[in-house]
Design a protein around this motif. Structure first.
Motif: not given
Ligand SMILES: [Zn+2]
Length: 125
Positions: A30-55, A95-98
């Motif tokens: 149960a605690t492994r459900q919702d991962g929160g959000y995804v961090s998108v990194q391109m060329d070592g830099q974070t370019v985007m963060e998107l919540p997993l709750s929004e399709d 979908q899971y953190e990590g």
């Protein structure tokens, strides 16, 4: 009949342990459900963060260098890419953190961050 009593207690203990183990497994699941959000990194830099709750669906990169990232039902997946190895596409959904999707040719990393309730801890200290 002392032995009978002892055996019955053992059976109760074993049953209790099994129940506890089952409850623990459910809790961990149960605690492994919702991962929160995804961090998108391109060329070592974070370019985007998107919540997993929004399709959503986003096209990352430029012509000849693109990955199509889809977030659906709380999972993130690269559904299409023009990299030569296609490892990011074959990796499937995360979908899971990590967990993360890596596209080496495009230097792209999509990683799941901030599980449920961990957002506060991450920002303190
Ligand atoms: Zn790739």
């Amino acid at each position: 009949m002392e032995w009978l009593k002892t055996h019955r207690n053992d059976a109760i203990l074993i049953a209790a342990l099994m129940l506890l183990g089952g409850a623990l497994a459910v809790f961990l699941y149960a605690t492994r459900q919702d991962g929160g959000y995804v961090s998108v990194q391109m060329d070592g830099q974070t370019v985007m963060e998107l919540p997993l709750s929004e399709d959503t669906q986003v096209l990352l990169g430029e012509d000849g260098h693109t990955n199509t990232l889809v977030i659906r039902n709380g999972t993130a997946q690269v559904v299409e890419a023009d990299c030569p190895d296609q490892i990011c596409v074959r990796q499937g959904a995360v979908q899971y953190e990590g967990e993360s999707i890596v596209c080496l040719p495009h230097k792209l990393v999509v990683s799941v961050e901030g599980g449920q309730g961990s957002g506060i801890d991450a920002n303190t200290g």
